[in-house]
Design a protein around this motif. Structure first.
Motif, PDB file in Angstrom:
ATOM      1  N   TYR A 108       0.902  -1.285   0.123  1.00  0.00           N
ATOM      2  CA  TYR A 108       0.002   0.181  -0.018  1.00  0.00           C
ATOM      3  C   TYR A 108       0.990   1.238  -0.050  1.00  0.00           C
ATOM      4  O   TYR A 108       0.610   2.029  -0.646  1.00  0.00           O
ATOM      5  N   GLY A 109       1.921   1.383   0.701  1.00  0.00           N
ATOM      6  CA  GLY A 109       2.661   2.546   0.744  1.00  0.00           C
ATOM      7  C   GLY A 109       3.474   2.386  -0.473  1.00  0.00           C
ATOM      8  O   GLY A 109       3.429   3.777  -1.106  1.00  0.00           O
ATOM      9  N   MET A 110       3.969   1.626  -1.167  1.00  0.00           N
ATOM     10  CA  MET A 110       4.494   1.799  -2.466  1.00  0.00           C
ATOM     11  C   MET A 110       3.412   2.277  -3.535  1.00  0.00           C
ATOM     12  O   MET A 110       3.957   3.067  -4.375  1.00  0.00           O
ATOM     13  N   ALA A 111       2.307   1.754  -3.426  1.00  0.00           N
ATOM     14  CA  ALA A 111       1.427   2.087  -4.618  1.00  0.00           C
ATOM     15  C   ALA A 111       0.925   3.298  -4.515  1.00  0.00           C
ATOM     16  O   ALA A 111       0.665   4.009  -5.378  1.00  0.00           O
ATOM     17  N   TYR A 112       0.985   3.848  -3.137  1.00  0.00           N
ATOM     18  CA  TYR A 112       0.499   5.270  -2.815  1.00  0.00           C
ATOM     19  C   TYR A 112       1.478   6.221  -3.269  1.00  0.00           C
ATOM     20  O   TYR A 112       1.220   6.980  -4.197  1.00  0.00           O
ATOM     21  N   ALA A 113       2.628   5.931  -2.943  1.00  0.00           N
ATOM     22  CA  ALA A 113       3.913   6.721  -3.533  1.00  0.00           C
ATOM     23  C   ALA A 113       3.919   6.789  -4.934  1.00  0.00           C
ATOM     24  O   ALA A 113       4.211   8.018  -5.473  1.00  0.00           O
ATOM     25  N   LEU A 114       3.822   5.666  -5.747  1.00  0.00           N
ATOM     26  CA  LEU A 114       3.850   5.721  -7.044  1.00  0.00           C
ATOM     27  C   LEU A 114       2.923   6.573  -7.648  1.00  0.00           C
ATOM     28  O   LEU A 114       3.056   7.312  -8.559  1.00  0.00           O
ATOM     29  N   ALA A 115       1.600   6.323  -7.050  1.00  0.00           N
ATOM     30  CA  ALA A 115       0.458   7.345  -7.658  1.00  0.00           C
ATOM     31  C   ALA A 115       0.760   8.621  -7.457  1.00  0.00           C
ATOM     32  O   ALA A 115       0.405   9.497  -8.216  1.00  0.00           O
ATOM     33  N   LEU A 116       1.140   9.114  -6.155  1.00  0.00           N
ATOM     34  CA  LEU A 116       1.481  10.578  -6.037  1.00  0.00           C
ATOM     35  C   LEU A 116       2.422  11.107  -6.882  1.00  0.00           C
ATOM     36  O   LEU A 116       2.577  12.105  -7.386  1.00  0.00           O
ATOM     37  N   PHE A 117       3.706  10.324  -7.213  1.00  0.00           N
ATOM     38  CA  PHE A 117       4.609  10.675  -8.185  1.00  0.00           C
ATOM     39  C   PHE A 117       4.075  10.771  -9.430  1.00  0.00           C
ATOM     40  O   PHE A 117       4.448  11.783 -10.158  1.00  0.00           O
ATOM     41  N   GLY A 118       3.206   9.785  -9.741  1.00  0.00           N
ATOM     42  CA  GLY A 118       2.445   9.901 -11.173  1.00  0.00           C
ATOM     43  C   GLY A 118       1.755  11.191 -11.324  1.00  0.00           C
ATOM     44  O   GLY A 118       1.781  11.879 -12.322  1.00  0.00           O
ATOM     45  N   ALA A 119       0.969  11.511 -10.316  1.00  0.00           N
ATOM     46  CA  ALA A 119       0.201  12.413 -10.236  1.00  0.00           C
ATOM     47  C   ALA A 119       0.789  14.042 -10.633  1.00  0.00           C
ATOM     48  O   ALA A 119       0.592  14.820 -11.477  1.00  0.00           O
ATOM     49  N   VAL A 120       2.011  14.005  -9.781  1.00  0.00           N
ATOM     50  CA  VAL A 120       2.897  15.105  -9.843  1.00  0.00           C
ATOM     51  C   VAL A 120       3.406  15.219 -11.363  1.00  0.00           C
ATOM     52  O   VAL A 120       3.437  16.400 -12.031  1.00  0.00           O
ATOM     53  N   ALA A 121       4.126  14.013 -11.946  1.00  0.00           N
ATOM     54  CA  ALA A 121       4.607  14.051 -13.189  1.00  0.00           C
ATOM     55  C   ALA A 121       3.415  14.381 -14.282  1.00  0.00           C
ATOM     56  O   ALA A 121       4.028  15.209 -15.385  1.00  0.00           O
ATOM     57  N   VAL A 122       2.270  13.963 -14.144  1.00  0.00           N
ATOM     58  CA  VAL A 122       1.329  14.293 -15.176  1.00  0.00           C
ATOM     59  C   VAL A 122       1.102  15.671 -15.316  1.00  0.00           C
ATOM     60  O   VAL A 122       1.004  16.294 -16.236  1.00  0.00           O
ATOM     61  N   GLN A 123       0.951  16.103 -13.899  1.00  0.00           N
ATOM     62  CA  GLN A 123       0.733  17.862 -13.910  1.00  0.00           C
ATOM     63  C   GLN A 123       1.764  18.537 -14.361  1.00  0.00           C
ATOM     64  O   GLN A 123       1.586  19.590 -15.196  1.00  0.00           O
ATOM     65  N   LYS A 124       2.862  18.120 -14.334  1.00  0.00           N
ATOM     66  CA  LYS A 124       4.287  18.682 -14.898  1.00  0.00           C
ATOM     67  C   LYS A 124       4.198  18.773 -16.402  1.00  0.00           C
ATOM     68  O   LYS A 124       4.272  19.760 -16.956  1.00  0.00           O
ATOM     69  N   ASN A 125       3.935  17.524 -16.736  1.00  0.00           N
ATOM     70  CA  ASN A 125       3.645  17.466 -18.364  1.00  0.00           C
ATOM     71  C   ASN A 125       2.686  18.186 -18.895  1.00  0.00           C
ATOM     72  O   ASN A 125       3.026  18.792 -20.037  1.00  0.00           O
ATOM     73  N   THR A 126       1.486  18.356 -18.095  1.00  0.00           N
ATOM     74  CA  THR A 126       0.446  18.964 -18.849  1.00  0.00           C
ATOM     75  C   THR A 126       0.908  20.599 -19.036  1.00  0.00           C
ATOM     76  O   THR A 126       0.697  21.131 -19.792  1.00  0.00           O
ATOM     77  N   ARG A 127       1.517  20.881 -17.945  1.00  0.00           N
ATOM     78  CA  ARG A 127       1.857  22.516 -17.778  1.00  0.00           C
ATOM     79  C   ARG A 127       3.001  22.660 -18.708  1.00  0.00           C
ATOM     80  O   ARG A 127       2.898  23.638 -19.438  1.00  0.00           O
ATOM     81  N   ASP A 128       3.883  21.892 -18.805  1.00  0.00           N
ATOM     82  CA  ASP A 128       4.927  21.947 -19.775  1.00  0.00           C
ATOM     83  C   ASP A 128       4.341  22.024 -21.334  1.00  0.00           C
ATOM     84  O   ASP A 128       4.791  22.524 -22.211  1.00  0.00           O
ATOM     85  N   LEU A 129       3.631  21.100 -21.651  1.00  0.00           N
ATOM     86  CA  LEU A 129       2.721  21.230 -22.936  1.00  0.00           C
ATOM     87  C   LEU A 129       2.068  22.359 -23.183  1.00  0.00           C
ATOM     88  O   LEU A 129       2.245  22.989 -24.203  1.00  0.00           O
ATOM     89  N   MET A 130       1.537  22.712 -22.322  1.00  0.00           N
ATOM     90  CA  MET A 130       0.636  24.099 -22.652  1.00  0.00           C
ATOM     91  C   MET A 130       1.599  25.303 -22.638  1.00  0.00           C
ATOM     92  O   MET A 130       1.390  26.109 -23.694  1.00  0.00           O
TER      93      MET A 130
END
Length: 148
Positions: A108-130
Motif C-alpha cells: 500500500y505504501g509503495m502503490a500510494y507513493a507511485l500514484a502521488l509521483f505519477g500525479a505530480v509528473a502528469v501535472q508537470k507534463n500538462t503544464r509544460d505542454l501548455m
C-alpha cells in the motif's frame, strides 16, 4: 535558434508519467477491493488516496507558480504543504495500526507513493505542454486574472 520542442516533455516521459499514475492508483485500488478490511477501513484508505493525489498536484502547482513568478499566497502554499504532509502522516499511522501483514503494508505504501509521483509528473507534463504550445503559437493559454 531555439528548437520548437526544447521545452516539451518527451513522449516517453509523458507515457511513463501516465503509467506511474495509473499503475500506482490501480494497484492501490485493486488491493483495497480485495482486502479483507471492513468497509469503513476501505473508505479511509480510499479517501487518503484521493486527498493525497489532490494535495500533491496542488503543491506541485504552487511550487511551480512561485518559481515562475506567479503570485501564490503564503497561506495557500502552506496549506498545500500541510495537506500533503497530513495525507502521508495519516497513511503511515493507518498502516502502522492496521492488522495487515508487513508485505501488505509495504504494498500500500509503495502503490500510494507511485500514484502521488505519477500525479505530480502528469501535472508537470500538462503544464509544460501548455507552455510550449503557447510559446510557439499553437494554442493560447487562458489569461490569468489581474493581480491588483
Amino acid at each position: 535558434m531555439m528548437n520548437k520542442h526544447a521545452n516539451r516533455p518527451s513522449a516517453a516521459f509523458i507515457a511513463a508519467s501516465w503509467c506511474g499514475l495509473l499503475l500506482g492508483a490501480a494497484s492501490y485500488l485493486i488491493g483495497l477491493f480485495n482486502a479483507g478490511m471492513q468497509l469503513n477501513e476501505k473508505g479511509y484508505y480510499l479517501a487518503l488516496l484521493l486527498f493525497g493525489l489532490f494535495a500533491a498536484v496542488s503543491l506541485q502547482k504552487s511550487v511551480r507558480d512561485r518559481v515562475e513568478g506567479v503570485a501564490v499566497s503564503g497561506l495557500y502554499y502552506s496549506l498545500a504543504w500541510f495537506a500533503l504532509l497530513s495525507a502521508l502522516l495519516l497513511l503511515v499511522v493507518g498502516l502502522w495500526n492496521a492488522t495487515l501483514m508487513l508485505s501488505e503494508k509495504g504494498f500500500y505504501g509503495m502503490a500510494y507513493a507511485l500514484a502521488l509521483f505519477g500525479a505530480v509528473a502528469v501535472q508537470k507534463n500538462t503544464r509544460d505542454l501548455m507552455a510550449a504550445d503557447a510559446a510557439y503559437g499553437e494554442a493560447p493559454l487562458p489569461a490569468l486574472p489581474s493581480q491588483e
